[in-house]
Scaffold this motif. Structure first.
Motif, PDB file in Angstrom:
ATOM      1  N   THR A  70      45.740  -0.999 -26.515  1.00 16.04           N
ATOM      2  CA  THR A  70      46.134  -2.406 -26.603  1.00 16.04           C
ATOM      3  C   THR A  70      46.474  -2.776 -28.041  1.00 16.04           C
ATOM      4  O   THR A  70      47.469  -3.469 -28.303  1.00 16.04           O
ATOM      5  N   MET A  71      45.666  -2.320 -28.980  1.00 17.71           N
ATOM      6  CA  MET A  71      45.897  -2.630 -30.390  1.00 17.71           C
ATOM      7  C   MET A  71      47.141  -1.943 -30.943  1.00 17.71           C
ATOM      8  O   MET A  71      47.824  -2.490 -31.819  1.00 17.71           O
ATOM      9  N   TYR A  72      47.413  -0.730 -30.463  1.00 16.88           N
ATOM     10  CA  TYR A  72      48.524   0.079 -30.972  1.00 16.88           C
ATOM     11  C   TYR A  72      49.394   0.548 -29.810  1.00 16.88           C
ATOM     12  O   TYR A  72      49.337   1.710 -29.411  1.00 16.88           O
ATOM     13  N   PRO A  73      50.215  -0.336 -29.256  1.00 15.77           N
ATOM     14  CA  PRO A  73      50.977   0.013 -28.058  1.00 15.77           C
ATOM     15  C   PRO A  73      52.016   1.117 -28.269  1.00 15.77           C
ATOM     16  O   PRO A  73      52.488   1.698 -27.295  1.00 15.77           O
ATOM     17  N   GLU A  74      52.339   1.438 -29.503  1.00  9.97           N
ATOM     18  CA  GLU A  74      53.299   2.513 -29.789  1.00  9.97           C
ATOM     19  C   GLU A  74      52.602   3.818 -30.171  1.00  9.97           C
ATOM     20  O   GLU A  74      53.267   4.796 -30.524  1.00  9.97           O
ATOM     21  N   LEU A  75      51.284   3.844 -30.097  1.00 11.52           N
ATOM     22  CA  LEU A  75      50.516   5.011 -30.533  1.00 11.52           C
ATOM     23  C   LEU A  75      50.877   6.247 -29.720  1.00 11.52           C
ATOM     24  O   LEU A  75      50.885   6.214 -28.492  1.00 11.52           O
ATOM     25  N   GLN A  76      51.205   7.326 -30.433  1.00 12.40           N
ATOM     26  CA  GLN A  76      51.464   8.624 -29.823  1.00 12.40           C
ATOM     27  C   GLN A  76      50.902   9.688 -30.749  1.00 12.40           C
ATOM     28  O   GLN A  76      50.703   9.446 -31.942  1.00 12.40           O
ATOM     29  N   ALA A  77      50.639  10.860 -30.199  1.00 10.20           N
ATOM     30  CA  ALA A  77      50.136  11.974 -31.004  1.00 10.20           C
ATOM     31  C   ALA A  77      50.572  13.282 -30.365  1.00 10.20           C
ATOM     32  O   ALA A  77      50.441  13.451 -29.151  1.00 10.20           O
ATOM     33  N   GLN A  78      51.090  14.180 -31.159  1.00 13.28           N
ATOM     34  CA  GLN A  78      51.484  15.485 -30.642  1.00 13.28           C
ATOM     35  C   GLN A  78      50.268  16.337 -30.298  1.00 13.28           C
ATOM     36  O   GLN A  78      50.303  17.119 -29.356  1.00 13.28           O
ATOM     37  N   ILE A  79      49.213  16.170 -31.101  1.00 17.82           N
ATOM     38  CA  ILE A  79      47.980  16.925 -30.883  1.00 17.82           C
ATOM     39  C   ILE A  79      46.826  15.940 -30.843  1.00 17.82           C
ATOM     40  O   ILE A  79      46.738  15.049 -31.690  1.00 17.82           O
ATOM     41  N   VAL A  80      45.942  16.096 -29.872  1.00 14.08           N
ATOM     42  CA  VAL A  80      44.800  15.198 -29.750  1.00 14.08           C
ATOM     43  C   VAL A  80      43.519  16.021 -29.601  1.00 14.08           C
ATOM     44  O   VAL A  80      43.487  17.003 -28.871  1.00 14.08           O
TER      45      VAL A  80
END
Length: 132
Positions: free
Chosen positions: A22-32
């Motif tokens: 919700t805070m970071y709607p564009e959040l993406q990560a190649q590695i988690v």
């Protein structure tokens, strides 16, 4: 050029995941890195769908008494076609990234230096690469 993004989720559960999404709607990560060491109430489908990782990592002992990651977490990763590297099977791993191209490769030490790494079964992947 695209750069490598890695998210370290630590003790984040599904409630914390929803809050971050919700805070970071564009959040993406190649590695988690899996939250809560792969516990079943973390790494939700919503989390995986938004982050869209190409690789999941987990650092857990091969003799973990809780047998992490949980089977439900493994199923979510499989359903989203996200490979997992775990220290329980692969012992150790590192990520090599090219700062200019954004290309990366994850390598494991599975089978290397058996004196230092207890054998605990097959590592599912010796290396994983960024999807082109």
């Amino acid at each position: 050029s695209e750069h490598l993004t890695v998210l370290l989720a630590s003790a984040l559960d599904s409630i914390g995941e929803k809050h971050l999404l919700t805070m970071y709607p564009e959040l993406q990560a190649q590695i988690v890195f899996l939250g809560k060491l792969g516990h079943r109430d973390a790494t939700s489908n919503e989390w995986l769908s938004q982050l869209n990782p190409q690789l999941a990592l987990l650092s857990v002992d091969s003799e973990d008494r809780y047998q992490r990651p949980h089977s439900e977490t493994l199923a979510r990763l499989a359903n989203n076609q996200i490979p997992l590297l775990s220290t329980a099977q692969c012992h150790g791993f590192w990520i090599e990234a090219n700062a200019h191209t954004g290309a990366w490769v994850a390598r494991t030490v599975s089978g290397d230096h058996p004196r230092f790494w207890r054998s605990s079964g097959m590592c599912l992947a010796r290396q994983a690469r960024r999807k082109e």
